[in-house]
Write a protein that holds these residues in place. Structure first.
Motif, PDB file in Angstrom:
ATOM      1  N   ASP A   1      75.349   0.683  20.326  1.00  0.00           N
ATOM      2  CA  ASP A   1      75.339   0.959  18.895  1.00  0.00           C
ATOM      3  C   ASP A   1      73.981   1.531  18.517  1.00  0.00           C
ATOM      4  O   ASP A   1      72.955   0.888  18.733  1.00  0.00           O
ATOM      5  N   TYR A   2      73.971   2.727  17.969  1.00  0.00           N
ATOM      6  CA  TYR A   2      72.702   3.346  17.572  1.00  0.00           C
ATOM      7  C   TYR A   2      72.986   4.513  16.633  1.00  0.00           C
ATOM      8  O   TYR A   2      74.151   4.860  16.402  1.00  0.00           O
ATOM      9  N   TYR A   3      71.931   5.068  16.101  1.00  0.00           N
ATOM     10  CA  TYR A   3      72.026   6.197  15.176  1.00  0.00           C
ATOM     11  C   TYR A   3      71.173   7.335  15.712  1.00  0.00           C
ATOM     12  O   TYR A   3      70.058   7.114  16.181  1.00  0.00           O
ATOM     13  N   LEU A   4      71.679   8.532  15.576  1.00  0.00           N
ATOM     14  CA  LEU A   4      70.998   9.728  16.062  1.00  0.00           C
ATOM     15  C   LEU A   4      70.696  10.654  14.893  1.00  0.00           C
ATOM     16  O   LEU A   4      71.479  10.737  13.950  1.00  0.00           O
ATOM     17  N   PHE A   5      69.567  11.347  14.979  1.00  0.00           N
ATOM     18  CA  PHE A   5      69.127  12.196  13.891  1.00  0.00           C
ATOM     19  C   PHE A   5      68.545  13.498  14.435  1.00  0.00           C
ATOM     20  O   PHE A   5      67.970  13.528  15.515  1.00  0.00           O
ATOM     21  N   TRP A   6      68.666  14.549  13.630  1.00  0.00           N
ATOM     22  CA  TRP A   6      67.877  15.755  13.806  1.00  0.00           C
ATOM     23  C   TRP A   6      67.040  15.945  12.550  1.00  0.00           C
ATOM     24  O   TRP A   6      67.578  15.926  11.431  1.00  0.00           O
ATOM     25  N   TYR A   7      65.723  16.114  12.761  1.00  0.00           N
ATOM     26  CA  TYR A   7      64.795  16.394  11.683  1.00  0.00           C
ATOM     27  C   TYR A   7      64.206  17.780  11.897  1.00  0.00           C
ATOM     28  O   TYR A   7      63.980  18.224  13.017  1.00  0.00           O
ATOM     29  N   LYS A   8      63.901  18.440  10.775  1.00  0.00           N
ATOM     30  CA  LYS A   8      63.263  19.744  10.769  1.00  0.00           C
ATOM     31  C   LYS A   8      61.860  19.570  10.197  1.00  0.00           C
ATOM     32  O   LYS A   8      61.685  18.870   9.184  1.00  0.00           O
ATOM     33  N   GLN A   9      60.871  20.180  10.844  1.00  0.00           N
ATOM     34  CA  GLN A   9      59.492  20.115  10.348  1.00  0.00           C
ATOM     35  C   GLN A   9      58.944  21.529  10.190  1.00  0.00           C
ATOM     36  O   GLN A   9      58.509  22.143  11.152  1.00  0.00           O
ATOM     37  N   PRO A  10      58.942  22.063   8.976  1.00  0.00           N
ATOM     38  CA  PRO A  10      58.334  23.381   8.727  1.00  0.00           C
ATOM     39  C   PRO A  10      56.816  23.256   8.723  1.00  0.00           C
ATOM     40  O   PRO A  10      56.281  22.148   8.862  1.00  0.00           O
ATOM     41  N   PRO A  11      56.105  24.362   8.546  1.00  0.00           N
ATOM     42  CA  PRO A  11      54.633  24.302   8.520  1.00  0.00           C
ATOM     43  C   PRO A  11      54.067  23.370   7.445  1.00  0.00           C
ATOM     44  O   PRO A  11      52.924  22.931   7.561  1.00  0.00           O
ATOM     45  N   SER A  12      54.834  23.050   6.441  1.00  0.00           N
ATOM     46  CA  SER A  12      54.366  22.107   5.413  1.00  0.00           C
ATOM     47  C   SER A  12      54.181  20.701   5.965  1.00  0.00           C
ATOM     48  O   SER A  12      53.606  19.844   5.298  1.00  0.00           O
ATOM     49  N   ARG A  13      54.658  20.446   7.161  1.00  0.00           N
ATOM     50  CA  ARG A  13      54.542  19.186   7.896  1.00  0.00           C
ATOM     51  C   ARG A  13      55.565  18.127   7.486  1.00  0.00           C
ATOM     52  O   ARG A  13      55.733  17.128   8.200  1.00  0.00           O
TER      53      ARG A  13
ATOM     54  N   ALA B   1      76.695   6.372  16.448  1.00  0.00           N
ATOM     55  CA  ALA B   1      77.204   6.394  17.820  1.00  0.00           C
ATOM     56  C   ALA B   1      78.631   5.892  17.933  1.00  0.00           C
ATOM     57  O   ALA B   1      79.368   6.286  18.849  1.00  0.00           O
ATOM     58  N   TYR B   2      79.061   5.038  17.016  1.00  0.00           N
ATOM     59  CA  TYR B   2      80.418   4.490  17.114  1.00  0.00           C
ATOM     60  C   TYR B   2      81.470   5.472  16.592  1.00  0.00           C
ATOM     61  O   TYR B   2      82.670   5.237  16.750  1.00  0.00           O
ATOM     62  N   LYS B   3      81.024   6.550  15.974  1.00  0.00           N
ATOM     63  CA  LYS B   3      81.963   7.554  15.483  1.00  0.00           C
ATOM     64  C   LYS B   3      82.136   8.658  16.520  1.00  0.00           C
ATOM     65  O   LYS B   3      81.145   9.253  16.965  1.00  0.00           O
ATOM     66  N   GLN B   4      83.347   8.933  16.891  1.00  0.00           N
ATOM     67  CA  GLN B   4      83.608   9.974  17.878  1.00  0.00           C
ATOM     68  C   GLN B   4      83.544  11.362  17.262  1.00  0.00           C
ATOM     69  O   GLN B   4      83.214  12.332  17.956  1.00  0.00           O
ATOM     70  N   GLN B   5      83.834  11.451  15.978  1.00  0.00           N
ATOM     71  CA  GLN B   5      83.848  12.766  15.337  1.00  0.00           C
ATOM     72  C   GLN B   5      82.433  13.283  15.186  1.00  0.00           C
ATOM     73  O   GLN B   5      81.535  12.574  14.705  1.00  0.00           O
ATOM     74  N   ASN B   6      82.215  14.547  15.556  1.00  0.00           N
ATOM     75  CA  ASN B   6      80.906  15.163  15.435  1.00  0.00           C
ATOM     76  C   ASN B   6      80.567  15.423  13.972  1.00  0.00           C
ATOM     77  O   ASN B   6      81.397  15.912  13.205  1.00  0.00           O
ATOM     78  N   ALA B   7      79.317  15.098  13.601  1.00  0.00           N
ATOM     79  CA  ALA B   7      78.871  15.310  12.228  1.00  0.00           C
ATOM     80  C   ALA B   7      78.652  16.796  11.947  1.00  0.00           C
ATOM     81  O   ALA B   7      78.257  17.557  12.842  1.00  0.00           O
ATOM     82  N   THR B   8      78.909  17.194  10.712  1.00  0.00           N
ATOM     83  CA  THR B   8      78.636  18.557  10.271  1.00  0.00           C
ATOM     84  C   THR B   8      78.004  18.498   8.881  1.00  0.00           C
ATOM     85  O   THR B   8      78.349  17.632   8.068  1.00  0.00           O
TER      86      THR B   8
END
Lengths: 115, 116
Positions: free
Chosen positions: A31-43, A53-60
């Motif tokens: 059981d866990y959570y996954l993330f994507w973060y974006k870091q522009p030049p503003s930091r 992780a328990y959800k099979q459906q891909n996030a959009t």
């Protein structure tokens, strides 16, 4: 140790094209959570998308989607119709119950969008 | 405030000096986090506050680093006897409460600390 690996230090894409950023992680928990973060030049780190992780459906989220392969411990980010404003550093991260509230981040992928 | 505010934006200090970095979280957010991001790396966890108390300080690298949040809102990260290896961007983030971090934090723009 729990780790996150982003094997592509740099990626480039033409405006309006599609690009996929790779991420693999290592945890023994189910059981866990996954993330994507974006870091522009503003930091400032900006959350792009998350997956439970328990959800099979891909996030959009609009032009952003993930390919979550739990058995392979893979969590790639697909950006469709790339825009100039998508250029930034992208970080994959995850959180497990055992890690408390901390996020574990990968080393990042620098995305360049060419006009 | 509308977002997480960090001051100063940039700080240059001499080796051996003491520095304080300030974080003002989103109003009403009880959870506050500090991370350190070295050049070319992803952020690394330092400390997490739930209200006024440090719920997890296991990421602080040594006893030169200390953080407080006396009234459960603004937090200050304090670094004593700074070393050149402390040079990094220090990021602060907040979330509504414990568990809300599953939906992601809100980060500030960080303080870039340079020790010369």
């Amino acid at each position: 140790a729990q780790t996150v690996t982003q094997s592509q230090p740099e990626m480039s894409v033409q405006e309006a094209e599609t690009v996929t950023l790779s991420c693999t992680y290592d945890t023994s928990e189910s059981d866990y959570y996954l993330f994507w973060y974006k870091q522009p030049p503003s930091r400032q780190m900006i959350l792009v998308i998350r997956q439970e992780a328990y959800k099979q459906q891909n996030a959009t989220e609009n032009r952003f989607s993930v390919n979550f392969q739990k058995a392979a411990k893979s969590f790639s980010l697909k950006i469709s119709d790339s825009q100039l404003g998508d250029a930034a550093m992208y970080f994959c991260a995850y959180r497990t119950p055992a890690s408390g509230s901390r996020l574990t981040f990968g080393e990042g992928t620098q995305l360049t969008v060419n006009p | 405030g509308a977002g997480v505010s960090q001051t100063p934006s940039n700080k240059v200090t001499e080796k051996g000096k003491y520095v304080e970095l300030r974080c003002d979280p989103i109003s009403g957010h009880t959870a506050l986090y500090w991370y350190r991001q070295s050049l070319g790396q992803g952020p690394e966890f330092l400390i997490y506050f739930q209200g006024t108390g440090a719920a997890d300080d296991s990421g602080l690298p040594n006893d030169r680093f200390f953080a407080v949040r006396p009234e459960g809102s603004v937090s200050t990260l304090k670094i004593q006897r700074t070393e050149r290896g402390d040079s990094a961007v220090y990021l602060c983030a907040s979330s509504l409460t414990y568990g809300a971090e599953n939906y992601g934090y809100t980060f500030g723009s960080g303080t870039r600390l340079t020790v010369v």
